[in-house]
Design an enzyme around this catalytic site. Structure first.
Site, PDB file in Angstrom:
ATOM      1  N   GLY B  10      12.465 -31.352   7.107  1.00 46.67           N
ATOM      2  CA  GLY B  10      12.995 -32.707   7.184  1.00 46.67           C
ATOM      3  C   GLY B  10      12.316 -33.555   8.249  1.00 46.67           C
ATOM      4  CG  ASN B  11      10.278 -31.583  11.549  1.00 43.57           C
ATOM      5  OD1 ASN B  11      10.167 -31.040  10.448  1.00 43.57           O
ATOM      6  ND2 ASN B  11       9.642 -31.159  12.611  1.00 43.57           N
ATOM      7  CE  LYS B 128      21.580 -27.626   1.420  1.00 43.05           C
ATOM      8  NZ  LYS B 128      20.981 -27.218   2.694  1.00 43.05           N
ATOM      9  CE  LYS B 213      11.332 -27.605   3.700  1.00 44.68           C
ATOM     10  NZ  LYS B 213      11.737 -26.438   4.430  1.00 44.68           N
ATOM     11  CE  LYS B 275      12.792 -23.533   8.346  1.00 40.58           C
ATOM     12  NZ  LYS B 275      13.343 -24.248   7.224  1.00 40.58           N
TER      13      LYS B 275
END
Lengths: 313, 313
Positions: B10-11, B128, B213, B275
């Site tokens: 997101g960053n 979520k 994602k 991740k």
């Protein structure tokens, strides 16, 4: 194999009088998708583009109404959102429609920017209305606060107008062509493409403008090397003396005949005008045929049974 | 030539504390684009994917607030809108950044659907959170009216939760690979991809869900035949005993070591967990290396100077 660019009018996604719910849009897109699937089945390589007026209009309203809670996005970003929205519905529906007739062909949407000339005189004279009607106070405030241009529209209220510059180049043309050459069905240049300008160093930036989707379709057709540009809309083709007792629908006409009619002022600005202009340009850039036909008559139109067919000469 | 899938956190688009104006997003995307351009300059073939949480959150709020004037769109369509929005900003910025260093390479966004299993157990257990916090009355009304699932979140209010099913297949994988093989830079699978299910006849339809994602990025990496999956985020890599005095950042680790740490519960669900899971899956599907690193250290991470590098073994 013939490559055909199909420019879908607003009625491919939303019918007159509908509000724009997801169900309505999905239903219409599904019908459109079965038309596209027939073209593919008939052996055409199909590239699709579409209008986005009602969708981007709704997104602009959402941005405006929610401005107090969420930062409103400029028009280029709203246009990009509408490309994602419409492209998604179309690529899913077309894939489904192809599967139904036993064809397994990739269908994909490419987010598309269209280059316009930053010196385009249209930027000095905004003419294209966008979004809903507001009252005069609202319009004046927006004019002062954001430098927007608003005009009074024959007693119906005030509406924002933006420039409608001439499309020059599809920025993603090379990628779109690579996919088309591979036999994939590509949806792109939605709403004429997101208008971008280029500075002297080639740096792109978005502008608050709207590109005519039929003129954008012509640029797309040239970019992919299409032989046919077919504009599907809610009437059967182009007519001369439209709306008079002398009205005559055009069947097969040559480019020079069409140009003569255009010069005589037969085609209305903002409706048949840009469609005819797009097809004239396409043939002048080497296109083999241009077609204007009703959305539900794509196949008969390609066979020359209905619609307006424009050929060189 | 190495093909690398870069999963942007997101960053890359929005910094903590920012509201999400177009200016903020464009500024951040521009910085990210120069990172991507460096990778391309270093000879990597780059495929990009990205999160969309704050953007789709804002679109959901706009839909909600404007519901009285414009029909609200379901979550899959909002996700498609966010792909258009973010993809547009990225493809423009990356193209500009490449031009600045003298490279003229096509950059393109593909609207992407991700297939999930309609029997995925996640559909029975939405977890979520999406969108903003509301009060209990609002939550109860939405539960009754629309059948949504809402949960109370530790005193901060009520929030909608949706299923987060496991991504199976990138529907547009073949098109994306065709572009990557041509040397084009592709942005796709934004927000993990728009979640779609398939019925017994292969007909696709969208679902109200969110795909992780990073797990989506893994499917993308496999689809394009990438050798490297690089997840860029706001920390320097993966750590064991994170947040304790025993905290140790992982540099170069083997797949089996990473799996052992994962089994021991070192990686937090919803942050480092997916991740690490994505990288484990990638190596198990034949990937050569997985990297977790800070957004501004992509190049040093590829040289093994920083970040967590996971290799087979």
């Amino acid at each position: 194999m013939r490559t055909i660019v199909v420019a879908l009018g607003g009625n491919a996604i939303l019918q007159r009088g509908e509000k724009g719910t997801a169900e309505e849009q999905r239903k219409n897109v599904k019908m459109t998708a079965s038309q596209i699937a027939s073209l593919v089945k008939d052996g055409y390589r199909v590239v699709i583009t579409h209008g986005n007026g009602p969708q981007v209009g709704n997104i602009l309203i959402q941005n405006e109404v929610a401005r107090g809670e969420v930062p409103a996005m400029p028009m280029d970003i709203c246009g990009a959102e509408s490309q994602g929205m419409i492209g998604y519905m179309m690529q899913m529906s077309i894939r489904n429609a192809l599967r139904e007739i036993g064809l397994d062909i990739p269908v994909v949407t490419v987010v598309t920017q269209t280059l316009v000339d930053r010196q385009d005189p249209a930027f000095l004279n905004p003419t294209k209305p966008v979004g809903p009607f507001y009252d005069e106070r609202w319009a004046r405030e927006r004019q002062e606060k954001y430098g927007e241009t608003w005009v009074e529209d024959s007693g119906r209220g005030w509406r924002r107008v933006v420039p409608s510059p001439d499309p020059k180049l599809i920025i993603e043309g090379e990628s779109i062509k690579a996919l088309v050459d591979k036999g994939h069905i590509v949806i792109s240049t939605g709403g004429g493409g997101i208008p971008v300008i280029q500075d002297e160093n080639g740096v792109l930036s978005g502008v608050e403008a709207v590109i005519d989707k039929d003129l954008g379709a012509e640029r797309l057709a040239v970019a992919v090397g299409a032989d046919t540009l077919m504009i599907l809309t809610d009437v059967n083709g182009a007519a001369i003396n439209y709306g008079t007792t002398e009205e005559r629908w055009l069947g097969k006409v040559t480019l020079s005949e069409l140009k003569k009619f255009e010069k005589e002022g037969h085609f209305k600005k903002g409706s048949m005008g840009p469609k005819v202009a797009a097809i004239i340009r396409f043939l002048e850039h080497g296109g083999e045929q241009g077609i204007i036909a009703s959305l539900d008559k794509a196949i008969p139109a390609l066979r020359g049974e209905t619609g307006t067919l424009v050929v060189p000469g």
